[in-house]
Design an enzyme around this catalytic site. Structure first.
Site, mmCIF file in Angstrom:
data_model
loop_
_atom_site.group_PDB
_atom_site.id
_atom_site.type_symbol
_atom_site.label_atom_id
_atom_site.label_comp_id
_atom_site.label_asym_id
_atom_site.label_seq_id
_atom_site.Cartn_x
_atom_site.Cartn_y
_atom_site.Cartn_z
ATOM 1 N N CYS A 38 96.631 8.700 63.276
ATOM 2 C CA CYS A 38 96.601 7.260 63.505
ATOM 3 C C CYS A 38 96.002 6.549 62.291
ATOM 4 O O CYS A 38 94.934 6.921 61.796
ATOM 5 C CB CYS A 38 95.796 6.951 64.762
ATOM 6 S SG CYS A 38 95.554 5.186 65.022
ATOM 7 N N CYS B 270 98.055 4.865 67.210
ATOM 8 C CA CYS B 270 97.989 5.306 68.601
ATOM 9 C C CYS B 270 98.799 4.356 69.472
ATOM 10 O O CYS B 270 98.744 3.137 69.291
ATOM 11 C CB CYS B 270 96.550 5.268 69.112
ATOM 12 S SG CYS B 270 95.500 6.516 68.407
ATOM 13 N N CYS C 48 92.403 3.823 70.974
ATOM 14 C CA CYS C 48 92.369 3.631 69.525
ATOM 15 C C CYS C 48 91.174 2.768 69.126
ATOM 16 O O CYS C 48 90.411 3.119 68.231
ATOM 17 C CB CYS C 48 93.664 2.970 69.079
ATOM 18 S SG CYS C 48 93.902 2.979 67.304
#
Lengths: 280, 288
Positions: free
Chosen positions: B246, B271, B277
């Site tokens: 990510c 994400c 996230c």
């Protein structure tokens, strides 16, 4: 004749050997009527392992109805169909097809039985590949190994004389004759003991018919299949069937060995039927 | 937890649906929980938004919602996409319930296409929006036939689909709505969640409820139920493997969305679960 009279013993022995083999299917007083003489009524016979039984008669005589009732697809009004489950030498566990549950009936139809439809489109899954069509019965039986399924599919394509390279093609890309052969493979993959066939060469060209009949004949002998075959084509019956049931207006009018019926028909209707065939 | 001061909708019953309808849905849900994976028909109501926007999930949420609940709504993992925002606002206005974006705080999570990355706890309820509840439909279009196949647990045809996948792609390419067998009995469509989320269904401590609005079906996976993704011995099930990490929080073990950054085709991954996230992008405690 004289020989037989002089030596009656061997014949008696032969009969004894035959009678010790149990039938695969016992049909008793089977009746399914949609109207007066529409359907089938009072049909009784025994089918033995490895025997090919032909149902002949004109259209509307009740052949297909009888086949549907025999194959567990349509409950009869009266009578019973009994199938010998795991039969040993001289005793079998008789399963009444319609007294058993639907689950058992379906299981039979996709394992120990097969059904070859007249139109292959009814018997195949047209949207999935030939290989998946052949493998479906095995997957339904719990085979969960792709490599094994694939190998079986290739083997059976070879058995029915279809190029192995076509294994991933959908059946709609096949010719009519190839579709019919694929349908046969799809049914035989589970090593059935009994196969129902409804005019398996019905809509096909004569040369294709010959090829399929040839294939069927060798497979039936090779696999020791019992077959109940509906046909209106006496040539097909002559080629494949050991025994014939002649139907007319929902009743069986004559029954006997194929050659006996075709060469020496007794019932007036059978005589008419046989004489109406063009002699080659 | 955010409890916005939205304007309450006047003249509507708590959570929009009338009490008799909620009872009917609850009865259906009880049956669904009692028979894991079995599709229970229910009298779906018209909702003030079109089919395909989550009407099935909303009816389930409305039926189980109590004033004390804390609701989270996600769409493709995100709390801030149109559908998620709209449905959250809908229940804020019609039920005046508290809402949140944090997975850990929510008591009910309505979702489309994802199961949150943060492990769920006992007592939480997931509500899935389901477009097509019938896993067998693609191969057997007849509804009476599929009902019979379910009744007899005759699921051989499901593997035909996987077989075709391997033929066409060399591996099982079904990557969402991957069929599962629930409690050693019913074949179930887990709604279009990615295959990545399938393992989360197995033995999950949370209650999973599924609602299909257009087809008017309910089904459920009770807590701690065995859920198996079907496969072949030589092609076993595996959750998708992700490339990259990510770009925001650096997670490598979450489900990632691929973003095209410019006309040259530069790609980035983030994400799909926005809550997870954010939580991992910041040092804990400093979150606004």
């Amino acid at each position: 004749m004289n020989l037989a009279l002089k030596n009656p013993m061997p014949i008696a022995d032969e009969n004894a050997a035959l009678s010790s083999t149990l039938p695969l299917l016992k049909v008793h007083q089977l009746t399914k009527l949609f109207g007066h003489e529409k359907g089938c009524q009072d049909v009784s016979f025994d089918l033995y392992p490895g025997e090919v039984l032909g149902l002949v008669g004109e259209s509307g005589s009740g052949k297909s109805t009888l086949l549907s009732v025999l194959s567990g697809r349509m409950p009869p009004d009266r009578g019973s169909v009994q199938y010998a489950e795991d039969s040993a030498e001289d005793n079998a566990n008789w399963l009444d097809i319609y007294a058993a549950g639907e689950a058992r009936r379906r299981q039979l139809l996709r394992t120990e039985w097969g059904f070859v439809e007249q139109n292959p489109r009814d018997g195949l899954r047209m949207s999935v590949s030939a290989g998946a069509n052949i493998g479906e019965r095995l997957m339904a039986q719990g085979v969960r190994h792709y490599g094994q399924l694939r190998e079986t599919a290739l083997h059976w394509l070879q058995q029915v004389e279809i190029d192995a390279a076509r294994v991933d093609d959908p059946p709609r890309a096949f010719s009519g004759g190839m579709q019919q052969r694929l349908q046969i493979a799809r049914n035989l993959v589970s090593s059935p003991r009994l196969v129902f066939m409804d005019e398996p060469t019905g809509g096909l060209d004569v040369s294709v018919q010959a090829r399929i009949l040839d294939l069927l004949r060798s497979l039936v002998r090779e696999l020791d299949l019992a077959v109940i075959l509906v046909t209106h084509d006496l040539a097909v019956a002559r080629l494949l069937a050991d025994r014939l049931l002649v139907m007319r207006r929902s009743r069986v009018v004559e029954t006997g060995l194929t050659d006996q019926i075709l060469d020496d028909p007794q019932h007036p209707y059978t005589q008419l039927l046989v004489s109406s065939v063009l002699q080659a | 937890m955010t409890n916005k001061t939205t304007r309450a909708a006047e003249g509507y019953n708590f959570a929009y649906l009338d009490e008799e309808t909620k009872r009917m849905i609850r009865r259906g849900l009880l049956k669904a929980v009692a028979i894991p994976g079995f599709q229970v028909p229910f009298g779906g109501r018209e909702m003030p938004l079109p089919y395909g926007w989550g009407t099935g999930g909303m009816q389930v949420t409305a039926a189980i919602l109590s004033p004390e609940d804390i609701l989270k709504v996600i769409d493709q993992g995100a709390d801030d996409t149109t559908n998620a925002v709209s449905i959250r606002a809908f229940f804020e206005r019609t039920a005046r319930v508290a809402t949140t974006t944090r997975t850990g705080e929510a008591t009910i999570i309505q979702t489309r296409h994802r199961i949150p990355e943060t492990p769920l706890k006992s007592g939480q309820i997931m509500v899935f929006q389901v477009p097509i509840p019938e896993p067998l439909r693609f191969i057997e279009p007849s509804e009476t036939e599929t009902a019979t196949l379910h009744a007899l647990a005759d699921y051989g045809v499901m593997h035909v689909k996987l077989y075709e996948d391997i033929v066409a792609h060399g591996h099982i390419a079904t990557c969402y709505a991957y069929p599962v067998e629930v409690g050693d009995r019913y074949m179930m469509d887990p709604s279009p969640i990615p295959r990545f989320d399938n393992p989360k269904l197995h033995m999950n401590p949370a209650l999973m409820l599924f609602g299909a609005g257009r087809e008017k079906r309910l089904y459920a996976v009770p807590p701690y139920t065995k859920v198996v993704s079907i496969d072949f011995e030589d092609y076993p099930f595996e959750a998708q493997r992700q490339e990259g990490v990510c770009a925001i929080c650096g997670s490598a073990n979450t489900y990632l969305d691929e973003l095209i950054m410019d006309d040259q085709g530069t790609r980035n991954y983030v994400c799909s679960d926005t809550d997870y996230c954010q939580e991992h992008a910041q040092p804990s405690g400093s979150r606004p």
